[in-house]
Design an enzyme around this catalytic site. Structure first.
Site, PDB file in Angstrom:
ATOM      1  N   GLY A  46       0.828  -1.204   0.000  1.00  0.00           N
ATOM      2  CA  GLY A  46       0.000   0.000   0.000  1.00  0.00           C
ATOM      3  C   GLY A  46       0.859   1.249   0.000  1.00  0.00           C
ATOM      4  CD  GLN A  51       3.450   5.743   2.743  1.00  0.00           C
ATOM      5  OE1 GLN A  51       2.449   5.226   2.280  1.00  0.00           O
ATOM      6  NE2 GLN A  51       4.478   5.034   3.177  1.00  0.00           N
ATOM      7  CB  CYS A  93       5.534   1.813   6.903  1.00  0.00           C
ATOM      8  SG  CYS A  93       5.021   3.394   6.205  1.00  0.00           S
ATOM      9  CG  LEU A  94       6.571   1.093   0.660  1.00  0.00           C
ATOM     10  CD1 LEU A  94       5.913   1.488  -0.660  1.00  0.00           C
ATOM     11  CD2 LEU A  94       7.708   0.112   0.417  1.00  0.00           C
ATOM     12  CG  HIS A 137      -0.099   0.779   7.272  1.00  0.00           C
ATOM     13  ND1 HIS A 137       0.952   0.226   7.963  1.00  0.00           N
ATOM     14  CD2 HIS A 137       0.432   1.787   6.524  1.00  0.00           C
ATOM     15  CE1 HIS A 137       2.066   0.886   7.651  1.00  0.00           C
ATOM     16  NE2 HIS A 137       1.782   1.831   6.764  1.00  0.00           N
ATOM     17  CD  GLU A 138      -1.005   2.261   2.950  1.00  0.00           C
ATOM     18  OE1 GLU A 138      -0.670   3.459   2.867  1.00  0.00           O
ATOM     19  OE2 GLU A 138      -0.189   1.348   3.138  1.00  0.00           O
ATOM     20  CG  HIS A 141       0.305   6.559   5.794  1.00  0.00           C
ATOM     21  ND1 HIS A 141       1.471   7.067   6.339  1.00  0.00           N
ATOM     22  CD2 HIS A 141       0.581   5.269   5.494  1.00  0.00           C
ATOM     23  CE1 HIS A 141       2.395   6.123   6.361  1.00  0.00           C
ATOM     24  NE2 HIS A 141       1.888   5.013   5.861  1.00  0.00           N
TER      25      HIS A 141
END
Ligand code: ZN
Length: 190
Positions: A46, A51, A93-94, A137-138, A141
């Site tokens: 994701g 991000q 997480c990226l 999670h997303e 953000h």
């Protein structure tokens, strides 16, 4: 096609609540495509707009495995309709290179959003499937919340963060998660 630079933990853009998308313009469509390209290029499940430095309520998810065809899902202006159950999920997480942590999550989540064409849809993810955790999670953000804020063991997470050269968890963002803690205690009794 463009692969965008991913903002790392410590960058303040990751802590800002995002704005609703008022119109799905060609610029927004390009951003969504670039987000998908960026997610795939980084082997992510994701990616949320902040991000890549965009303060907008958009995220993309693809939970398909290597053996399956790509299955991108685009969420614009998402709203969580309901959430229930509790689980501990080991995730990354990226924006946190090489860092993973056990975090508290709901098992089931129901979300409504607009797709990339602006069409509303409702999606339900149940029983702690990856899609459920990815949505939570997303979605976080977009609120400026990061997965470390949900860490089961913040001390262990801090030691690991430091080892990876990342900033420690800011106590300002500490999530109490009373409901999740109670649910998890109930699960353990079973
Ligand atoms: Zn993330």
């Amino acid at each position: 096609m463009a692969i965008l630079q991913i903002k790392r933990y410590g960058n303040e853009v990751l802590r800002k609540p995002c704005k609703e998308v008022s119109k799905i313009s060609s610029k927004i469509q390009r951003l969504i495509q670039d987000m998908l390209d960026t997610m795939y290029a980084n082997n992510g499940v994701g990616l949320a707009a902040p991000q890549v430095g965009e303060n907008l309520r958009i995220f993309v998810i693809d939970v398909s495995t290597n053996k399956e065809p790509l299955n991108p899902i685009v969420f614009i202006n998402p709203k969580i309709i309901s959430k229930s159950g509790a689980a501990i999920h080991y995730e990354g997480c990226l924006s946190f290179p090489d860092f993973y942590s056990d975090v508290r999550r709901y098992k089931n989540v129901k979300v409504k959003a607009l797709d990339k064409k602006g069409k509303p849809f409702v999606l339900e993810a149940k029983d702690g499937e990856l899609l459920s955790f990815a949505i939570q999670h997303e979605f976080d953000h977009l609120e400026g919340i990061l997965f470390v804020d949900h860490a089961v063991n913040r001390f262990a997470a801090d030691i690991e963060l430091e080892a990876k050269g990342l900033p420690c968890i800011d106590p300002e963002y500490l999530l109490e998660e009373k409901e999740l803690c109670e649910e998890l205690a109930k699960e353990e009794e079973k």
